[in-house]
Design an enzyme around this catalytic site. Sequence first.
Site, short mmCIF file in Angstrom:
data_model
loop_
_atom_site.label_atom_id
_atom_site.label_comp_id
_atom_site.label_asym_id
_atom_site.label_seq_id
_atom_site.Cartn_x
_atom_site.Cartn_y
_atom_site.Cartn_z
N GLY A 77 -2.50 10.27 0.67
CA GLY A 77 -2.73 11.09 -0.51
C GLY A 77 -3.88 10.67 -1.38
O GLY A 77 -4.43 9.57 -1.24
N GLU A 78 -4.26 11.57 -2.28
CA GLU A 78 -5.32 11.33 -3.24
C GLU A 78 -4.65 11.17 -4.62
O GLU A 78 -4.20 12.16 -5.21
CB GLU A 78 -6.30 12.51 -3.23
CG GLU A 78 -7.26 12.57 -4.38
CD GLU A 78 -8.03 11.28 -4.64
OE1 GLU A 78 -8.49 10.62 -3.68
OE2 GLU A 78 -8.17 10.91 -5.83
N ASN A 129 -11.02 2.55 11.37
CA ASN A 129 -9.86 2.57 12.24
C ASN A 129 -9.87 3.93 12.93
O ASN A 129 -9.61 4.94 12.27
CB ASN A 129 -8.58 2.41 11.43
CG ASN A 129 -8.47 1.01 10.87
OD1 ASN A 129 -8.49 0.04 11.60
ND2 ASN A 129 -8.40 0.90 9.55
N SER A 147 -7.22 4.14 -5.73
CA SER A 147 -8.37 4.49 -4.89
C SER A 147 -8.54 6.00 -4.88
O SER A 147 -7.59 6.74 -4.67
CB SER A 147 -8.12 3.97 -3.47
OG SER A 147 -9.20 4.27 -2.63
N CYS A 166 -5.83 1.10 7.09
CA CYS A 166 -6.44 2.13 6.24
C CYS A 166 -6.74 3.40 7.01
O CYS A 166 -7.40 3.37 8.05
CB CYS A 166 -7.75 1.61 5.67
SG CYS A 166 -7.51 0.87 4.08
N CYS A 183 0.88 -1.17 0.00
CA CYS A 183 0.00 0.00 0.00
C CYS A 183 0.92 1.22 0.00
O CYS A 183 1.70 1.41 0.93
CB CYS A 183 -0.86 -0.06 1.27
SG CYS A 183 -1.89 1.37 1.53
N CYS A 224 -10.98 14.52 4.54
CA CYS A 224 -12.02 13.62 5.05
C CYS A 224 -11.85 13.53 6.58
O CYS A 224 -10.76 13.19 7.06
CB CYS A 224 -11.92 12.25 4.40
SG CYS A 224 -12.02 12.34 2.60
N1 SAH Z 1 -7.44 9.28 -1.21
C1 SAH Z 1 -7.75 7.94 -1.59
C2 SAH Z 1 -6.88 6.92 -0.89
C3 SAH Z 1 -7.10 6.98 0.58
S1 SAH Z 1 -6.82 5.62 1.65
C4 SAH Z 1 -9.20 7.65 -1.28
O1 SAH Z 1 -9.79 8.39 -0.49
O2 SAH Z 1 -9.75 6.72 -1.83
C5 SAH Z 1 -7.78 4.29 1.18
C6 SAH Z 1 -9.12 4.10 1.88
O3 SAH Z 1 -9.06 4.18 3.31
C7 SAH Z 1 -10.12 5.15 1.45
O4 SAH Z 1 -11.31 4.51 1.10
C8 SAH Z 1 -10.31 5.95 2.71
O5 SAH Z 1 -11.54 6.60 2.76
C9 SAH Z 1 -10.19 4.87 3.77
N2 SAH Z 1 -9.99 5.42 5.11
C10 SAH Z 1 -9.47 6.61 5.45
N3 SAH Z 1 -9.45 6.76 6.78
C11 SAH Z 1 -9.97 5.63 7.31
C12 SAH Z 1 -10.19 5.17 8.63
N4 SAH Z 1 -9.85 5.92 9.67
N5 SAH Z 1 -10.73 3.95 8.80
C13 SAH Z 1 -11.04 3.18 7.74
N6 SAH Z 1 -10.84 3.54 6.47
C14 SAH Z 1 -10.32 4.76 6.24
#
Ligand code: SAH
Length: 387
Positions: free
Chosen positions: A186-187, A319, A220, A362, A124, A135
């Site tokens: 990151g995005e 998480n 993602s 994640c 990852c 977010c």
């Molecule tokens: N920016 C991208 C990649 C982010 S990380 C995106 O948003 O898709 C990958 C995934 O983890 C995303 O779906 C994100 O929303 C999720 N994520 C972020 N914070 C989290 C958390 N605290 N618990 C569970 N999933 C989370």
Amino acid sequence: MSTVPEIKLVFDEPKLRVKTPSHFADWTPEERKAKAVELGIPAFRAKQVAVHLFTHYNDDPETWTDIPKELREVLATTFTPKLITLVRSSIADGGKTRKDLWKLHDGVLVESVLMRYSDRTTVCISSQAGCGMNCPFCATGQAGLTRNLTAGEITAQVIAAARTCANGDMPGGPTRLSNVVFMGMGEPMANYNAVMRSVRNITSPQPDGLGIGARSITVSTVGLVNGIEKLTEEGIPVTLAVSLHTPDDELRDSLVPINSRWKIKEVLEAADKYADRTGRRYSIEYALIRDINDQAWRSDLLGRLLRNRNAHVNLIPLNPTPGSKWTASRQKDEDEFVRILEGYGVPVTVRDTRGRDIDGACGQLAANEIASAFTSSSITETTEGAQ
Ligand code: SAH
């Protein structure tokens, strides 16, 4: 709830505060040869460098004995300057999950997480230092965006992971890195060009790239529709994952603030086109947050939204991040959520929580805070200077 962030979508080369040195992995195979010729080096040397990097995962020119010593020194500065340095690794799940903290040339920190399963090994990786998407449930989002990573910096994380696998540095002996997910910091769509260049480095057959199939790569996104549309035109069938997190715009406006720009309908339509064009089912990411987005009626709405789409739902138990009042759903609510979705014939899986105890799961990656937290962690294995 939360305010809409100022978001700049970067489709051009990122403007770095201290420019990251240009690297072999930033260039196309043609550019690599042209650079060699420009420096008065025979073009075939570019291929030798590619073999070292992408076939042998060796980024230390000093050890490239098929290249004359003087030339190795030139290549070390002009082709393969060191972009990422391992600060430390931490391990969990009996060594089958490993989080690496990397320092970039300007001192910026990013993380990658390597996870070994019985049938695959996945890394990852981070595409940006920090994230501008804001977010509220995600640790990376809290500190904002520091900067974009270059293709070289993104690719370097993958090469390092491939090397860890090949060297047998994880329990279970040597293995092959089989999957790459852009789900670290990151995005990816907000750093589009560098991400696509690194995707090409990962998917191109050896020696030009690592030769990992596009289908084994997941990009993602929060749902940057312009990015999804661009990806649709690339003709590289990576797996697209869309972080939806709720089926209604009202809640999504606060959970995923970019929703104020592109609503759920537009995001799903763009993902549908991607699926049509590539023949690939896409993934809907849904972090289950207790009493926020885990109600039965939302599962019902989600089921109706997705039942005729080529989509699969990946539920991620939240998480919890430091300081957040939110937590994961109750087991019974999660079970009910799954049951309702399945009732609509929507394929659904619940993600495991690998790396949770090393803040490697994640949404937990937030290098600047973790850097200091690391020293006090009892499960931390320090490998300073190992790179
Ligand atoms: N920016 C991208 C990649 C982010 S990380 C995106 O948003 O898709 C990958 C995934 O983890 C995303 O779906 C994100 O929303 C999720 N994520 C972020 N914070 C989290 C958390 N605290 N618990 C569970 N999933 C989370």
